[in-house]
Scaffold this motif. Structure first.
Motif, PDB file in Angstrom:
ATOM      1  N   ALA A  34      77.138  46.717 112.080  1.00 50.53           N
ATOM      2  CA  ALA A  34      75.923  46.183 112.696  1.00 50.53           C
ATOM      3  C   ALA A  34      74.723  47.083 112.450  1.00 50.53           C
ATOM      4  O   ALA A  34      74.004  47.453 113.358  1.00 50.53           O
ATOM      5  CB  ALA A  34      76.150  45.969 114.185  1.00 50.53           C
ATOM      6  N   PHE A 137      77.897  44.446 123.353  1.00 49.02           N
ATOM      7  CA  PHE A 137      76.975  44.917 122.316  1.00 49.02           C
ATOM      8  C   PHE A 137      77.704  45.672 121.199  1.00 49.02           C
ATOM      9  O   PHE A 137      77.064  46.195 120.297  1.00 49.02           O
ATOM     10  CB  PHE A 137      75.877  45.788 122.939  1.00 49.02           C
ATOM     11  CG  PHE A 137      75.019  45.027 123.910  1.00 49.02           C
ATOM     12  CD1 PHE A 137      74.094  44.095 123.452  1.00 49.02           C
ATOM     13  CD2 PHE A 137      75.139  45.219 125.274  1.00 49.02           C
ATOM     14  CE1 PHE A 137      73.310  43.380 124.333  1.00 49.02           C
ATOM     15  CE2 PHE A 137      74.354  44.512 126.165  1.00 49.02           C
ATOM     16  CZ  PHE A 137      73.442  43.589 125.704  1.00 49.02           C
ATOM     17  N   GLU A 138      79.034  45.723 121.258  1.00 54.45           N
ATOM     18  CA  GLU A 138      79.820  46.378 120.212  1.00 54.45           C
ATOM     19  C   GLU A 138      80.040  45.405 119.049  1.00 54.45           C
ATOM     20  O   GLU A 138      80.211  44.207 119.271  1.00 54.45           O
ATOM     21  CB  GLU A 138      81.192  46.806 120.745  1.00 54.45           C
ATOM     22  CG  GLU A 138      81.141  47.901 121.768  1.00 54.45           C
ATOM     23  CD  GLU A 138      82.522  48.244 122.310  1.00 54.45           C
ATOM     24  OE1 GLU A 138      83.530  47.674 121.826  1.00 54.45           O
ATOM     25  OE2 GLU A 138      82.587  49.067 123.223  1.00 54.45           O
ATOM     26  N   PRO A 139      80.070  45.924 117.822  1.00 58.13           N
ATOM     27  CA  PRO A 139      80.360  45.048 116.678  1.00 58.13           C
ATOM     28  C   PRO A 139      81.716  44.370 116.821  1.00 58.13           C
ATOM     29  O   PRO A 139      82.684  44.997 117.265  1.00 58.13           O
ATOM     30  CB  PRO A 139      80.360  45.998 115.481  1.00 58.13           C
ATOM     31  CG  PRO A 139      79.572  47.183 115.929  1.00 58.13           C
ATOM     32  CD  PRO A 139      79.799  47.292 117.406  1.00 58.13           C
ATOM     33  N   ALA A 153      75.395  42.885 118.613  1.00 61.01           N
ATOM     34  CA  ALA A 153      75.506  44.262 118.102  1.00 61.01           C
ATOM     35  C   ALA A 153      74.302  44.601 117.222  1.00 61.01           C
ATOM     36  O   ALA A 153      73.718  45.683 117.348  1.00 61.01           O
ATOM     37  CB  ALA A 153      76.811  44.441 117.324  1.00 61.01           C
ATOM     38  N   LYS A 157      71.221  47.275 118.003  1.00 61.05           N
ATOM     39  CA  LYS A 157      70.853  48.332 117.052  1.00 61.05           C
ATOM     40  C   LYS A 157      69.360  48.263 116.724  1.00 61.05           C
ATOM     41  O   LYS A 157      68.700  49.301 116.632  1.00 61.05           O
ATOM     42  CB  LYS A 157      71.696  48.201 115.781  1.00 61.05           C
ATOM     43  CG  LYS A 157      71.636  49.393 114.899  1.00 61.05           C
ATOM     44  CD  LYS A 157      72.174  50.606 115.628  1.00 61.05           C
ATOM     45  CE  LYS A 157      72.531  51.700 114.667  1.00 61.05           C
ATOM     46  NZ  LYS A 157      73.002  52.883 115.346  1.00 61.05           N
TER      47      LYS A 157
END
Length: 181
Positions: A34, A137-139, A153, A157
């Protein structure tokens, strides 16, 4: 292959497919993670950014879900990468429209406090009880059947690259609100 002295036969086609998929996953994990391009900062009109995203979302969606703006007068010019900011906002609006599943509306609002501007996207959908506000929000984290887990994600970023923060919370009545500064 051997397993404790016994020969185990492996279908070569299966092994080749497994190695291919393993390579694809390693590529995605190692190279994408990401990571959007570096932002190109310049002064931009925040009202115009929001307006273009609301217009685009209204025309591109097959779902009957109105998108309303609740913006204070005189929004400031901000230093940002306007294309990346539009990407974040459009992703949040599209997610909100999908969460509504054809009912309710989406609201995009802004709040100015000193030098800081917070944008919020609120939906009236049925919030998933399995939604993890930290991991979302994690890939590759997704609760959608056909989701990739990259939209939030990448959005997170981009917001981070703009020296901001992003968070989500369940609304008291129904739905969720995503805020970023």
């Amino acid at each position: 292959l051997t397993d404790r002295g016994q020969t185990v036969h492996v279908n070569e086609a299966y092994l080749a497919r497994w190695q291919f998929h393993r390579g694809v996953l390693a590529f995605l994990r190692d190279h994408l993670q990401a990571r959007p391009r570096a932002p190109r900062f310049q002064m931009a009109d925040l009202y115009e950014i929001v307006q273009s995203v609301v217009t685009l979302a209204g025309h591109s969606s097959s779902q009957q879900c109105p998108v309303r703006k609740n913006l204070p007068p005189g929004l400031p010019m901000i230093e940002c990468d306007s294309e990346q900011l539009k990407q974040v906002l459009l992703n949040l609006v599209k997610n909100a429209m999908q969460a509504n599943a054809g009912t309710g509306s989406v609201e995009v609002s802004a709040n100015v406090a000193g030098d800081s501007v917070t944008l919020a996207v609120r939906d009236e959908g049925q919030s998933s009880t399995s939604l993890d506000p930290i991991r979302m929000f994690e890939p590759f984290y997704t609760t959608k059947e056909k989701g990739t887990g990259l939209g939030l994600a990448i959005s997170a970023k981009i917001v981070e690259q703009h020296r901001g923060s992003i968070a989500a919370e369940k609304n008291v009545d129904k739905g969720m609100t995503f805020r970023f500064t």
